[in-house]
Design an enzyme around this catalytic site. Structure first.
Site, short mmCIF file in Angstrom:
data_model
loop_
_atom_site.label_atom_id
_atom_site.label_comp_id
_atom_site.label_asym_id
_atom_site.label_seq_id
_atom_site.Cartn_x
_atom_site.Cartn_y
_atom_site.Cartn_z
N LYS A 84 -18.28 30.16 -27.07
CA LYS A 84 -19.18 28.81 -26.30
C LYS A 84 -18.70 27.79 -27.40
O LYS A 84 -18.40 27.87 -28.53
CB LYS A 84 -20.55 28.99 -26.60
CG LYS A 84 -21.34 28.06 -25.74
CD LYS A 84 -21.07 28.48 -24.09
CE LYS A 84 -22.11 28.30 -23.10
NZ LYS A 84 -22.19 28.98 -22.15
N1 GLU Z 1 -20.66 28.38 -18.81
C1 GLU Z 1 -20.99 29.36 -17.90
C2 GLU Z 1 -21.82 30.27 -18.48
O1 GLU Z 1 -22.58 30.08 -19.32
C3 GLU Z 1 -19.73 29.99 -17.43
C4 GLU Z 1 -18.66 30.18 -18.43
C5 GLU Z 1 -17.22 30.68 -17.87
O2 GLU Z 1 -16.83 30.75 -16.83
O3 GLU Z 1 -16.33 31.11 -18.91
O4 GLU Z 1 -21.88 31.75 -18.11
#
Ligand code: GLU
Length: 413
Positions: free
Chosen positions: A100
């Protein structure tokens, strides 16, 4: 390294499963934490921005997770969300690890051009550490397809070739899918449907309240409405509306697109956001920001079932209170995994230089979500030591991560 709420969930699961402490500790700790500073001209003046990328685990595949633009981005938050991604990907069985990232900025005070420049600079500063088989960013809070297009372009320029698979959630024109933007909401609705079918409810008699009418909440609401359930309450940052006979979810989306708010739609009654969360409904779906359900409000929640469409919408203390009061919580790492599952499908297409029909993509997503739900349920019934869906999902993922760790690094016994 900071201790996160999710670390505690992991170590509790490790204790219950009798997993060696060194293994649990290895799974909790991030493999790499990156921090950089970039400069962008904002309102005619140079400004410096702090960029973070937490690469938590690559045990099950390349790092994967979103990038958020928010004034409150911190290292601790990125670590917790990256751990969540590792476990989410394991639960939904896509071959990715977890990551993240974010930029500490206030997108409300920046123009689109400035935000695009910031997206480009973010990738430039982390270029060595990302890549289609290393770390694959995606949209998160305050980022979307346009940022992803620029990030993909930035990486492609730096490596001297076109690499669409380096980020997911891109616009269709640059290798994205029609599926991705509504996929998180679709996954939430699929999990809702599975749970309701499984637990003896008649789908037409279920009353649902949804907190947050952004992309995720809207898609989930419209699908749940189309199954015949009654969406009786909806909210956004401006307030909440209710109608005990059920709200017309599509018309309200159109109303919000026109006016910027759910408030004022026809004869609906206006209530506060807090009242929405404590409505006497069967199912509550928090689909906004983290920590919406905290200890102040937890014992006033009436919904039997809470489906976490947002990441971390329930604080650890509230989670404990709700479990003690026998509410059922379908955790984020299962309920909102539709987004990253669609990201996986986009990435596979990009890697293969191929594209599938929308029908095939939708089928794949629905099947993955249903299977993940059934697997978590099976773990819950098989293991008498688990009480909640969250514990089951975490245990299921931790077992998978432990097995892989032992095979890849046999120093762990
Ligand atoms: N931000 C999204 C999540 O928290 C998706 C992350 C992604 O598609 O890599 O699941």
């Amino acid at each position: 390294m900071v201790e996160t709420g999710f670390s505690k969930h992991i170590s509790d699961a490790g204790d219950l499963l009798d997993i060696d402490k060194a293994i649990v500790d290895r799974v909790i700790k991030p493999e790499r934490v990156l921090e950089s500073y970039v400069s962008v001209v904002v309102d005619g003046e140079a400004k410096n921005f702090r960029c973070i990328r937490c690469q938590h685990s690559s045990l099950l595949g390349p790092y994967k997770g979103g990038i958020r633009f928010h004034p409150e981005v911190t290292l601790e938050e990125s670590l917790e969300l990256a751990q969540t991604m590792t476990f989410k990907n394991a639960v939904v069985d896509v071959p990715f690890g977890g990551a993240k990232g974010g930029v500490v900025c206030n997108p409300k005070e920046m123009s689109e051009k400035e935000l695009m420049e910031l997206s480009r600079k973010y990738i430039e500063s982390l270029n060595d550490f990302i890549g289609p088989e290393k770390d694959i960013p995606a949209p998160d809070v305050n980022t979307g397809p346009k940022n992803m297009a620029v990030m993909m372009d930035s990486y492609s320029e730096l490596v001297g070739k076109n690499v669409p698979a380096v980020v997911t959630g891109k616009p269709v024109e640059v290798g994205g899918t029609e599926l991705r933007s509504g996929a998180t909401g679709r996954g939430v609705a699929t999990v809702y449907h599975e749970y309701i079918q499984d637990h003896g409810y008649s789908i037409n008699d279920v009353d649902v309240a949804i907190q947050g009418y952004g992309k995720v909440g809207q898609v989930a609401a419209e699908l749940i409405d189309s199954y015949g359930s009654n969406v009786v309450g909806l909210s956004d940052s401006t307030g909440a509306i209710i109608d005990e006979n059920g709200l017309p979810t599509t018309e309200i989306r159109e109303w919000k697109e026109k006016t910027g708010s759910v408030i004022g739609f026809n004869e609906t009654t206006e209530i506060t956001n807090k009242e929405l969360l404590t409505l006497d409904v069967d199912v509550l779906i928090p689909a906004a920001l983290a920590n919406a359900i905290n200890k102040e409000i937890a014992d006033q929640i009436q919904a039997e079932v809470i489906i976490e469409a947002a990441n971390n919408p329930i604080t650890p203390t509230a989670d404990k209170i709700l479990n003690e009061k026998n509410h059922t919580i379908i955790p984020d790492i299962l309920a909102n995994a539709g987004g990253v599952t669609a990201s996986y499908l986009e990435w596979v297409q990009n890697m293969q230089h191929h594209s599938w029909s929308q029908e095939k993509l939708v089928n794949e997503l629905d099947t993955k979500m249903k299977t993940a739900y059934q697997n978590v349920k099976k773990t819950k019934t098989k293991k008498p030591k688990t009480h909640s869906y969250r514990e089951s999902a975490i245990q299921m993922a931790l077992q998978k991560l432990t097995k892989t760790l032992k095979l890849r690094k046999p120093i762990f016994k």
